[in-house]
Design an enzyme around this catalytic site. Structure first.
Site, PDB file in Angstrom:
ATOM      1  N   GLY A  52       1.109  -0.630   0.116  1.00 42.70           N
ATOM      2  CA  GLY A  52      -0.167   0.456   0.084  1.00 42.70           C
ATOM      3  C   GLY A  52       1.023   1.087  -0.616  1.00 42.70           C
ATOM      4  N   ASP A 107       0.131   4.010   3.684  1.00 43.34           N
ATOM      5  CA  ASP A 107      -1.091   4.605   2.921  1.00 43.34           C
ATOM      6  C   ASP A 107      -1.813   5.519   3.565  1.00 43.34           C
ATOM      7  OD1 ASP A 107      -1.573   2.054   3.178  1.00 43.34           O
ATOM      8  OD2 ASP A 107      -2.496   1.115   1.541  1.00 43.34           O
ATOM      9  N   ASP A 110      -6.049   3.396   8.713  1.00 43.00           N
ATOM     10  CA  ASP A 110      -7.651   3.574   9.871  1.00 43.00           C
ATOM     11  C   ASP A 110      -7.518   2.699  10.369  1.00 43.00           C
ATOM     12  OD1 ASP A 110     -10.161   2.299   9.169  1.00 43.00           O
ATOM     13  OD2 ASP A 110     -10.116   1.009   7.822  1.00 43.00           O
ATOM     14  N   LYS A 138      -8.143   7.777   8.963  1.00 38.26           N
ATOM     15  CA  LYS A 138      -9.035   7.846   8.202  1.00 38.26           C
ATOM     16  C   LYS A 138      -9.558   8.250   9.416  1.00 38.26           C
ATOM     17  CE  LYS A 138     -11.797   4.139   6.040  1.00 38.26           C
ATOM     18  NZ  LYS A 138     -11.734   2.649   5.733  1.00 38.26           N
ATOM     19  N   VAL A 162     -11.651   2.773   0.851  1.00 34.43           N
ATOM     20  CA  VAL A 162     -11.506   3.933  -0.436  1.00 34.43           C
ATOM     21  C   VAL A 162     -10.527   2.896  -0.870  1.00 34.43           C
ATOM     22  CG1 VAL A 162     -11.225   6.153   1.028  1.00 34.43           C
ATOM     23  CG2 VAL A 162     -10.046   3.920   1.526  1.00 34.43           C
ATOM     24  N   ASP A 168      -5.844  -0.498  -1.780  1.00 32.92           N
ATOM     25  CA  ASP A 168      -6.301  -1.695  -3.175  1.00 32.92           C
ATOM     26  C   ASP A 168      -8.101  -1.862  -2.971  1.00 32.92           C
ATOM     27  OD1 ASP A 168      -6.395  -5.027  -2.144  1.00 32.92           O
ATOM     28  OD2 ASP A 168      -5.523  -3.274  -0.896  1.00 32.92           O
ATOM     29  N   ARG A 174      -4.488  -0.026  -7.057  1.00 28.33           N
ATOM     30  CA  ARG A 174      -3.713   0.541  -6.287  1.00 28.33           C
ATOM     31  C   ARG A 174      -3.581   1.832  -6.771  1.00 28.33           C
ATOM     32  NH1 ARG A 174      -1.822  -2.522  -2.183  1.00 28.33           N
ATOM     33  NH2 ARG A 174      -2.449  -4.272  -2.282  1.00 28.33           N
TER      34      ARG A 174
END
Length: 185
Positions: A52, A107, A110, A138, A162, A168, A174
Site C-alpha cells: 500500500g 498508505d 484506519d 480515516k 477507499v 487497493d 492501487r
C-alpha cells in the site's frame, strides 16, 4: 473477460472521487516540506510499508530534501480482502535501524493495528525514535488506541472503503490517480 474483472471495472465506474490527483499531489508536497523541516538533521532510515505505501512513499521521497536511507517492510492484515485479520509479516526490515530515527511510510491509518505493530517492532528492535507518515487518515472512533495518531498525515478521509494511490480494492486499483471510495462500502 472474467466476471471478477468486470466487477473490478464496475467498482471504479461507480466509485466516488474523494480527492483528485492534484489534491493528493499537493498534500504529498506539503508533507514532504513538513518532514524535511523536522527530520533533516536526524539521519533517518525510511521504511515503505508494502504494498500500500509504495506509490505514496515513492512520491514522498522525492520531496524529502536531506540524506536518508530507504528500505521496505511488508506486513499486512488484509491479504487482498476487504477486512483485516491477524498481522502477517511477509518481509521484515533488512536495514539496521539500531539507535536511528525511523520514518514509517504507509498508505492509510484506519484502525491502526498494522501500523501500531510495526512501530512497536521498530521500537523493540532498538530504534531511537519512530515517526509515521500516512497519506490518508480515516476519521472514525475505531482506532487501535485512542492516542494513536500519525506524526504526518496527508489527507483526512470519511469512514468508507477507499482505494487509489497505493490502496487497493481486492488487490486492484492501487494505480488509480486519486483517492476513491467504493460505492456502498
Amino acid at each position: 473477460m472474467s466476471a471478477d474483472l468486470e466487477h473490478i471495472r464496475q467498482v471504479m465506474r461507480e466509485a466516488d472521487c474523494l480527492y483528485t490527483e492534484a489534491e493528493v499531489e499537493a498534500a504529498i508536497a506539503r508533507l514532504g516540506a513538513q518532514i524535511t523541516a523536522e527530520m533533516a538533521e536526524t539521519n533517518p532510515v525510511v521504511f515503505c510499508v508494502m504494498n500500500g505505501g509504495l506509490i505514496f512513499a515513492g512520491k514522498l521521497l522525492t520531496h524529502l530534501k536531506f540524506p536518508l536511507e530507504s528500505s521496505y517492510l511488508h506486513a499486512t492484515r488484509y491479504r487482498n480482502q476487504t477486512s483485516g485479520g491477524d498481522l502477517f509479516w511477509k518481509a521484515k526490515p533488512e536495514v539496521s535501524f539500531m539507535d536511528r530515527h525511523v520514518l514509517i511510510i504507509d498508505d492509510i491509518l484506519d484502525e491502526g493495528h498494522t501500523l501500531s505493530a510495526i512501530v512497536d517492532f521498530c521500537k523493540h528492535a532498538g530504534a531511537r525514535q519512530v515517526h509515521t507518515a500516512v497519506l490518508i487518515d480515516k476519521d472514525h472512533d475505531r482506532k487501535a488506541s485512542a492516542d494513536l495518531k500519525a506524526d504526518y498525515a496527508g489527507l483526512p478521509c470519511v469512514d468508507r472503503y477507499v482505494f487509489g494511490y497505493g490502496m487497493d480494492y481486492k488487490g486492484y486499483w492501487r494505480n488509480a490517480a486519486g483517492i476513491y471510495a467504493v460505492k456502498g462500502l
